[in-house]
Scaffold this motif. Sequence first.
Motif, short mmCIF file in Angstrom:
data_model
loop_
_atom_site.label_atom_id
_atom_site.label_comp_id
_atom_site.label_asym_id
_atom_site.label_seq_id
_atom_site.Cartn_x
_atom_site.Cartn_y
_atom_site.Cartn_z
N UNK A 1 9.09 18.36 -5.37
CA UNK A 1 8.56 17.22 -4.62
C UNK A 1 7.76 17.63 -3.38
N UNK A 2 7.43 18.93 -3.26
CA UNK A 2 6.64 19.36 -2.09
C UNK A 2 5.32 18.58 -1.94
N UNK A 3 4.58 18.34 -3.05
CA UNK A 3 3.33 17.56 -2.89
C UNK A 3 3.57 16.18 -2.27
N UNK A 4 4.73 15.59 -2.55
CA UNK A 4 5.06 14.28 -1.97
C UNK A 4 5.27 14.40 -0.47
N UNK A 5 5.99 15.46 -0.07
CA UNK A 5 6.25 15.66 1.36
C UNK A 5 4.93 15.74 2.12
N UNK B 1 0.85 -1.20 0.00
CA UNK B 1 0.00 0.00 0.00
C UNK B 1 0.89 1.25 0.00
N UNK B 2 1.87 1.23 -0.88
CA UNK B 2 2.85 2.33 -0.95
C UNK B 2 2.57 3.21 -2.15
N UNK B 3 2.64 4.53 -1.97
CA UNK B 3 2.47 5.43 -3.11
C UNK B 3 3.60 5.27 -4.12
N UNK B 4 3.31 5.64 -5.37
CA UNK B 4 4.25 5.42 -6.47
C UNK B 4 4.51 6.72 -7.22
N UNK B 5 5.78 6.97 -7.55
CA UNK B 5 6.15 8.01 -8.50
C UNK B 5 6.71 7.30 -9.73
N UNK B 6 6.20 7.64 -10.91
CA UNK B 6 6.71 7.05 -12.15
C UNK B 6 7.65 8.03 -12.84
N UNK B 7 8.81 7.53 -13.27
CA UNK B 7 9.72 8.33 -14.11
C UNK B 7 9.49 7.83 -15.53
N UNK B 8 9.15 8.76 -16.43
CA UNK B 8 8.64 8.35 -17.73
C UNK B 8 9.34 9.08 -18.87
N UNK B 9 9.89 8.33 -19.82
CA UNK B 9 10.51 8.94 -21.01
C UNK B 9 9.40 9.55 -21.87
N UNK B 10 9.49 10.85 -22.10
CA UNK B 10 8.43 11.56 -22.84
C UNK B 10 8.89 11.84 -24.27
N UNK B 11 8.13 11.33 -25.25
CA UNK B 11 8.51 11.57 -26.64
C UNK B 11 7.31 12.04 -27.46
N UNK B 12 6.45 12.84 -26.84
CA UNK B 12 5.25 13.32 -27.53
C UNK B 12 4.00 12.85 -26.81
N UNK B 13 2.86 13.40 -27.23
CA UNK B 13 1.62 13.17 -26.48
C UNK B 13 1.18 11.70 -26.45
N UNK B 14 1.60 10.90 -27.46
CA UNK B 14 1.26 9.47 -27.41
C UNK B 14 1.90 8.79 -26.19
N UNK C 1 -2.84 5.04 -5.76
CA UNK C 1 -1.44 4.86 -5.32
C UNK C 1 -0.47 5.63 -6.22
N UNK C 2 -0.88 5.97 -7.43
CA UNK C 2 -0.02 6.79 -8.30
C UNK C 2 -0.12 8.24 -7.82
N UNK C 3 1.00 8.72 -7.24
CA UNK C 3 0.90 10.07 -6.67
C UNK C 3 1.70 11.09 -7.48
N UNK C 4 2.26 10.70 -8.60
CA UNK C 4 2.94 11.69 -9.43
C UNK C 4 3.86 11.05 -10.45
#
Length: 372
Positions: free
Chosen positions: A359-363, A151-164, A179-182
């Motif tokens: 990362x203030x919202x995470x804090x 039950x842990x929140x998750x931050x995803x790091x995501x390679x962005x290459x356009x809106x798709x 659980x996805x918090x950002x």
Amino acid sequence: MGHDSASTQARSSALLIGSCEPFSGKSAVVLGLARQWLQRGVPVRIGKPLADSAELSESSTGALIDDDVRFVGQILGLSDEQLVPSVHLQGADVARERLLAGNLDPGAGFAALQQQLDQSGDGITLLEGAGGLSDGLLYGLSLVQVARGLQAPVVLVHSWSGCHSAESLLAAREQLGDLLCGVVLNGLPPDQVPLVRAEVAPALERLGVPVLGVMPRSPLLRSVTVEELVRRLDAQVLCCRDRLDLLVETLSIGAMNVNSAMEFFRRRRNMAVVTGADRTDIQLAALEASTQCLILTGAGEPLPQLISRAEELEVPLLKVEHDTLTTVEVIESAFGHVRLHESVKATYAFRLVEEHCDFEPLLTRLRLPTPA
């Protein structure tokens, strides 16, 4: 593993850093985030439930500590107690064994991880997920399974290459729920960062995907050491073996005439130059540019004056059995697909995360102390 509803409010002292695809920049964000919190006096522990590569620690417990975790711990000056052991080590033999046995349960190791987190006291434990969203399913340790189990929140790091690129984030949102918090969008051309921050970030926010950072692509973080290229190419090192820690950011092929080559080389930085063993003119021109290593392909031996000039300028000279095309393919596949194991990269990662993430919202969500 528990399968509580993903919409349940997170109650863990852990924060998971994951990604939809491997090599999206998780380790850089773990580093930057951990340092920011340590500087604020928040106790931090780090770990990786599913280790990619690890040596059993020399402690009496024989704890399984992932190599990335050990490196990040060294950079941040963490004690052994602040490194969380992994539940399993990935490997072809183990994966085969688990598949044939139909065993998809993480076993007692996950219960031990949960217990460790329950007893961890104040602060936060940063856990780096396996490569992509589906990685780790054979071990019962995919990102979604670990997030739900803890039950842990998750931050995803995501390679962005356009809106798709939003589609895989929306798919992750479907699986992770609240659980996805950002997310941190990574790997953008620098000139696109302001536009993505101004237009895309609010749009994702409206779709339930808060954006905590938009980071530009970094040639340095994507770079690879000469030593790694030697290993991947099975190359013979002709000189400057003590300079294999140099970082290569770009690749150039010396196949044109020497005047064009010199003009081209002048515009590049921190190159690996691949050229035929018989092209001494190109080789000498490359040595005078921002070249980190010179890779010779094809038949023939380099001239003694080339080797002595390379030694003078401290540029490693490599000889490979492959043809030029194969050599180039091997090098290109290395860029952006190596672990963050150099301190110069770590220093740069600190700065990148500090400048481009908030990362203030995470804090607030994790109820950690916020700065006065």
